[in-house]
Design a protein around this motif. Structure first.
Motif, PDB file in Angstrom:
ATOM      1  N   VAL A 167       3.916 -13.107   0.796  1.00  0.00           N
ATOM      2  CA  VAL A 167       5.273 -12.583   1.343  1.00  0.00           C
ATOM      3  C   VAL A 167       5.450 -11.427   0.419  1.00  0.00           C
ATOM      4  O   VAL A 167       5.692 -10.272   0.922  1.00  0.00           O
ATOM      5  CB  VAL A 167       6.228 -13.653   1.162  1.00  0.00           C
ATOM      6  CG1 VAL A 167       7.653 -12.931   1.360  1.00  0.00           C
ATOM      7  CG2 VAL A 167       5.949 -14.655   2.223  1.00  0.00           C
ATOM      8  N   GLY A 168       5.111 -11.509  -0.992  1.00  0.00           N
ATOM      9  CA  GLY A 168       5.656 -10.658  -2.016  1.00  0.00           C
ATOM     10  C   GLY A 168       4.424  -9.326  -1.792  1.00  0.00           C
ATOM     11  O   GLY A 168       4.860  -8.316  -1.656  1.00  0.00           O
ATOM     12  N   GLY A 169       2.958  -9.702  -1.202  1.00  0.00           N
ATOM     13  CA  GLY A 169       2.265  -8.552  -0.819  1.00  0.00           C
ATOM     14  C   GLY A 169       2.711  -7.779   0.234  1.00  0.00           C
ATOM     15  O   GLY A 169       2.636  -6.706   0.368  1.00  0.00           O
ATOM     16  N   TYR A 170       3.341  -8.568   1.401  1.00  0.00           N
ATOM     17  CA  TYR A 170       3.676  -7.806   2.414  1.00  0.00           C
ATOM     18  C   TYR A 170       4.998  -6.942   2.310  1.00  0.00           C
ATOM     19  O   TYR A 170       4.981  -5.818   2.761  1.00  0.00           O
ATOM     20  CB  TYR A 170       4.214  -8.823   3.589  1.00  0.00           C
ATOM     21  CG  TYR A 170       3.144  -9.771   4.241  1.00  0.00           C
ATOM     22  CD1 TYR A 170       1.871  -8.845   4.551  1.00  0.00           C
ATOM     23  CD2 TYR A 170       3.269 -10.910   4.556  1.00  0.00           C
ATOM     24  CE1 TYR A 170       0.918  -9.684   5.014  1.00  0.00           C
ATOM     25  CE2 TYR A 170       2.108 -11.701   5.067  1.00  0.00           C
ATOM     26  CZ  TYR A 170       0.861 -11.223   5.254  1.00  0.00           C
ATOM     27  OH  TYR A 170       0.028 -11.919   5.850  1.00  0.00           O
ATOM     28  N   LEU A 171       5.899  -7.299   1.500  1.00  0.00           N
ATOM     29  CA  LEU A 171       6.822  -6.643   0.881  1.00  0.00           C
ATOM     30  C   LEU A 171       6.608  -5.335   0.298  1.00  0.00           C
ATOM     31  O   LEU A 171       7.075  -4.191   0.362  1.00  0.00           O
ATOM     32  CB  LEU A 171       7.834  -7.281   0.061  1.00  0.00           C
ATOM     33  CG  LEU A 171       8.675  -8.308   0.694  1.00  0.00           C
ATOM     34  CD1 LEU A 171       9.701  -9.238  -0.280  1.00  0.00           C
ATOM     35  CD2 LEU A 171       9.754  -7.761   1.760  1.00  0.00           C
ATOM     36  N   ASP A 172       5.270  -5.446  -0.739  1.00  0.00           N
ATOM     37  CA  ASP A 172       4.932  -4.314  -1.199  1.00  0.00           C
ATOM     38  C   ASP A 172       4.537  -3.280  -0.176  1.00  0.00           C
ATOM     39  O   ASP A 172       4.625  -1.969  -0.269  1.00  0.00           O
ATOM     40  CB  ASP A 172       3.691  -4.648  -2.246  1.00  0.00           C
ATOM     41  CG  ASP A 172       4.442  -5.421  -3.413  1.00  0.00           C
ATOM     42  OD1 ASP A 172       5.504  -5.303  -3.646  1.00  0.00           O
ATOM     43  OD2 ASP A 172       3.528  -6.051  -4.286  1.00  0.00           O
ATOM     44  N   ILE A 173       3.542  -3.647   0.810  1.00  0.00           N
ATOM     45  CA  ILE A 173       3.230  -2.953   1.738  1.00  0.00           C
ATOM     46  C   ILE A 173       4.038  -2.187   2.472  1.00  0.00           C
ATOM     47  O   ILE A 173       4.042  -1.030   2.723  1.00  0.00           O
ATOM     48  CB  ILE A 173       2.066  -3.856   2.666  1.00  0.00           C
ATOM     49  CG1 ILE A 173       1.043  -4.509   2.055  1.00  0.00           C
ATOM     50  CG2 ILE A 173       1.680  -3.029   4.048  1.00  0.00           C
ATOM     51  CD1 ILE A 173       0.012  -5.335   3.045  1.00  0.00           C
ATOM     52  N   VAL A 174       5.306  -2.942   2.950  1.00  0.00           N
ATOM     53  CA  VAL A 174       6.314  -2.515   3.481  1.00  0.00           C
ATOM     54  C   VAL A 174       7.081  -1.269   2.890  1.00  0.00           C
ATOM     55  O   VAL A 174       7.364  -0.110   3.315  1.00  0.00           O
ATOM     56  CB  VAL A 174       7.575  -3.467   3.990  1.00  0.00           C
ATOM     57  CG1 VAL A 174       8.890  -2.829   4.519  1.00  0.00           C
ATOM     58  CG2 VAL A 174       6.986  -4.377   4.816  1.00  0.00           C
ATOM     59  N   VAL A 176       5.511   0.605   0.475  1.00  0.00           N
ATOM     60  CA  VAL A 176       4.563   1.831   0.604  1.00  0.00           C
ATOM     61  C   VAL A 176       4.859   2.329   1.771  1.00  0.00           C
ATOM     62  O   VAL A 176       4.779   3.748   1.792  1.00  0.00           O
ATOM     63  CB  VAL A 176       3.092   1.162   0.268  1.00  0.00           C
ATOM     64  CG1 VAL A 176       2.283   2.452   0.598  1.00  0.00           C
ATOM     65  CG2 VAL A 176       3.094   0.689  -1.225  1.00  0.00           C
ATOM     66  N   VAL A 177       4.904   1.946   2.808  1.00  0.00           N
ATOM     67  CA  VAL A 177       4.952   2.502   4.112  1.00  0.00           C
ATOM     68  C   VAL A 177       6.144   3.438   4.331  1.00  0.00           C
ATOM     69  O   VAL A 177       6.094   4.439   4.705  1.00  0.00           O
ATOM     70  CB  VAL A 177       4.675   1.349   5.383  1.00  0.00           C
ATOM     71  CG1 VAL A 177       5.364   2.098   6.775  1.00  0.00           C
ATOM     72  CG2 VAL A 177       3.436   0.605   5.470  1.00  0.00           C
ATOM     73  N   ILE A 179       7.838   4.656   1.648  1.00  0.00           N
ATOM     74  CA  ILE A 179       7.798   5.929   1.196  1.00  0.00           C
ATOM     75  C   ILE A 179       6.977   6.754   1.823  1.00  0.00           C
ATOM     76  O   ILE A 179       7.325   8.196   1.712  1.00  0.00           O
ATOM     77  CB  ILE A 179       7.279   5.569  -0.356  1.00  0.00           C
ATOM     78  CG1 ILE A 179       7.926   4.576  -1.120  1.00  0.00           C
ATOM     79  CG2 ILE A 179       6.762   6.663  -1.062  1.00  0.00           C
ATOM     80  CD1 ILE A 179       7.511   4.198  -2.308  1.00  0.00           C
ATOM     81  N   ILE A 180       5.656   6.552   2.465  1.00  0.00           N
ATOM     82  CA  ILE A 180       4.987   7.365   3.333  1.00  0.00           C
ATOM     83  C   ILE A 180       5.643   8.211   4.208  1.00  0.00           C
ATOM     84  O   ILE A 180       5.688   9.225   4.506  1.00  0.00           O
ATOM     85  CB  ILE A 180       3.573   7.009   3.634  1.00  0.00           C
ATOM     86  CG1 ILE A 180       2.678   6.343   2.509  1.00  0.00           C
ATOM     87  CG2 ILE A 180       2.877   7.651   4.490  1.00  0.00           C
ATOM     88  CD1 ILE A 180       1.641   5.343   2.767  1.00  0.00           C
ATOM     89  N   VAL A 181       6.429   7.382   5.090  1.00  0.00           N
ATOM     90  CA  VAL A 181       7.397   7.906   6.055  1.00  0.00           C
ATOM     91  C   VAL A 181       8.203   8.760   5.496  1.00  0.00           C
ATOM     92  O   VAL A 181       8.391   9.932   6.251  1.00  0.00           O
ATOM     93  CB  VAL A 181       7.953   6.693   6.925  1.00  0.00           C
ATOM     94  CG1 VAL A 181       8.912   7.262   7.785  1.00  0.00           C
ATOM     95  CG2 VAL A 181       7.077   5.779   7.366  1.00  0.00           C
ATOM     96  N   LEU A 182       8.903   8.529   4.386  1.00  0.00           N
ATOM     97  CA  LEU A 182       9.880   9.443   3.781  1.00  0.00           C
ATOM     98  C   LEU A 182       9.423  10.892   3.440  1.00  0.00           C
ATOM     99  O   LEU A 182       9.950  11.931   3.687  1.00  0.00           O
ATOM    100  CB  LEU A 182      10.551   8.854   2.666  1.00  0.00           C
ATOM    101  CG  LEU A 182      11.495   7.744   3.019  1.00  0.00           C
ATOM    102  CD1 LEU A 182      12.261   6.993   1.576  1.00  0.00           C
ATOM    103  CD2 LEU A 182      12.686   8.172   3.937  1.00  0.00           C
ATOM    104  N   ILE A 183       8.080  10.666   2.894  1.00  0.00           N
ATOM    105  CA  ILE A 183       7.261  11.929   2.384  1.00  0.00           C
ATOM    106  C   ILE A 183       7.119  12.869   3.599  1.00  0.00           C
ATOM    107  O   ILE A 183       7.121  13.999   3.672  1.00  0.00           O
ATOM    108  CB  ILE A 183       5.930  11.697   1.682  1.00  0.00           C
ATOM    109  CG1 ILE A 183       6.542  10.908   0.086  1.00  0.00           C
ATOM    110  CG2 ILE A 183       5.271  12.750   1.442  1.00  0.00           C
ATOM    111  CD1 ILE A 183       5.131  10.354  -0.260  1.00  0.00           C
TER     112      ILE A 183
END
Length: 425
Positions: A167-174, A176-177, A179-183
């Motif tokens: 679950v923690g890994g999924y949250l990290d992925i979310v 990151v995604v 941050i990429i969307v904001l950029i």
């Protein structure tokens, strides 16, 4: 003769004359808790098993497991089925007397294993010996195999922990995604702004005022010369400087993380971790004195007179004994003289585990100071730790008064544990 060797080593260490090991460690054993205990059929009584477990861990587990696993000596699983209770009691309480009486089995053990005398445990009552035997016979001390996980899980794998980690890994992925969307959004907005600017300039649709606004350039010097910006920079610098100064001042006398090199490379990971030697075996006064004693060289030799005698580190112990000099261990945990602390009050009365203050000591090759040991840290513990008042009439009236005036738990602080005179007098 393997079972006899197990008996020889099960209730003491190897060396003769170490008086510390003959003390009966009975932490958690109430008077009369083992009364009427017997090795046969006692497993059904939880009080007897609890008493036997405490005695076993404090006196036997330093060298043996209750199962078949080898720690320093062999495991004791099934020993009550191979020898009678009366013989075991005689051997445990005074093996030398049994040998001198001419008992064939006792003499055979003594001769077969280099005439290593087992220290006397005469202080044990029959009921206490029976409770130890009952604990061994119950099999509760035998390490259980790891529970099987779902298909595809490795043996011993903690599936619940892995699920949390997933679950923690999924949250990290979310994250990151996002941050990429904001950029991407920022880049798109900049491109749109640039296209609109070029379009307006090419079509000459701007009057003089609009043209000045659209084509104005960013002047960094104006930002630098701004009084507001300069004031903000100075304010940030002052705040950071004050914060660093406070941290340094508040850190005076705090040695958290202190990890000195010891004169002998003793590993708690090996002894307390892998071999599961109880803390009370080496620090013999931790449950009954103000201070936890530093083990003498004789305690070390209880085992190392027989094992790893050629090790360079063990030879340092031999030299200390030959020269009649103490080992100069470097103290790690220090409290100021103005603070009073009693180990037995916390470990025996409060049932505080060693790891609460000393951290995962069983995982340390070289011990370090795990906790800050500050006054605030101690007070927080007193405020949060509930007192076990069940079965103690001393607390009955105090608990009633506390429940009448407060809805919280009856903690150490509720009993005056945060008063200055408790630790400073």
């Amino acid at each position: 003769m393997a079972f006899l060797f197990a008996l020889l080593l099960s209730f003491s260490a190897f060396a003769q004359g170490a008086s510390e090991t003959a003390e009966v460690a009975t932490r958690g054993v109430e008077p009369g808790a083992t009364e009427g205990a017997s090795a046969d059929g006692a497993a059904a009584d939880p009080a007897v098993l609890d008493a036997g477990e405490a005695l076993f861990k404090n006196n036997c587990a330093s060298c043996h497991s209750a199962g078949s696993d080898v720690v320093v000596g062999p495991g004791l699983q099934g020993v009550t089925q191979r020898r009678s209770t009366s013989w075991l009691q005689s051997w445990i309480k005074n093996s030398q007397a049994l040998i001198q009486s001419g008992d064939a089995q006792a003499v055979a053990i003594y001769n077969e294993y280099d005439k290593q005398a087992m220290p006397s445990f005469a202080a044990f009552s029959d009921d206490e010996v029976n409770s130890i035997l009952a604990f061994i016979e119950s099999g509760q001390g035998v390490a259980q195999a790891p529970a099987a996980g779902p298909p595809g899980a490795e043996a011993g794998e903690n599936v619940g922990t892995n699920a949390i980690g997933a679950v923690g890994g999924y949250l990290d992925i979310v994250l990151v995604v996002l941050i990429i969307v904001l950029i991407v959004l920022v880049v798109v907005l900049l491109l749109i702004s640039s296209l609109l600017k070029n379009y307006l300039n090419k079509n000459n649709q701007l009057d003089e005022y609009d043209n000045e606004i659209v084509n104005q350039r960013f002047d960094l010097s104006k930002v630098y010369k701004s009084k507001a910006v300069r004031t903000l920079v100075v304010l940030i610098f002052v705040v950071v400087l004050i914060d660093l100064s406070i941290d340094k001042v508040m850190g005076i006398g705090i040695q958290q993380g202190y990890q000195p090199t010891q004169p002998i490379a003793f590993s708690h990971r090996l002894h307390a971790g892998e071999h599961q030697i109880n803390c009370n075996y080496c620090h013999t006064t931790v449950y009954k004195s103000k201070s936890a004693s530093i083990p003498s060289a004789n305690i070390c030799m209880n085992c190392h007179s027989q094992i790893q005698k050629e090790s360079p580190e063990i030879q340092k112990i031999y030299r200390a004994i030959e020269r009649n000099e103490p080992i100069q261990w470097v103290r790690i945990h220090n409290l100021p003289d103005l603070a009073y602390f009693n180990h037995s009050q916390h470990t025996q009365v409060g049932n505080i585990e060693c790891q609460t203050c000393h951290g995962p000591i069983q995982e340390m090759d070289v011990v370090y100071q795990y906790s800050p040991l500050t006054m605030g840290w101690c007070i927080d513990c007193h405020r949060e730790t509930p007192l076990n008042t069940e079965g103690n009439e001393y607390y009955d009236n105090l608990v009633k008064l506390h429940e009448a005036s407060s809805k919280g738990a009856f903690t150490v602080a509720s009993n005056g544990g945060t008063e200055c005179s408790k630790c400073h007098y």
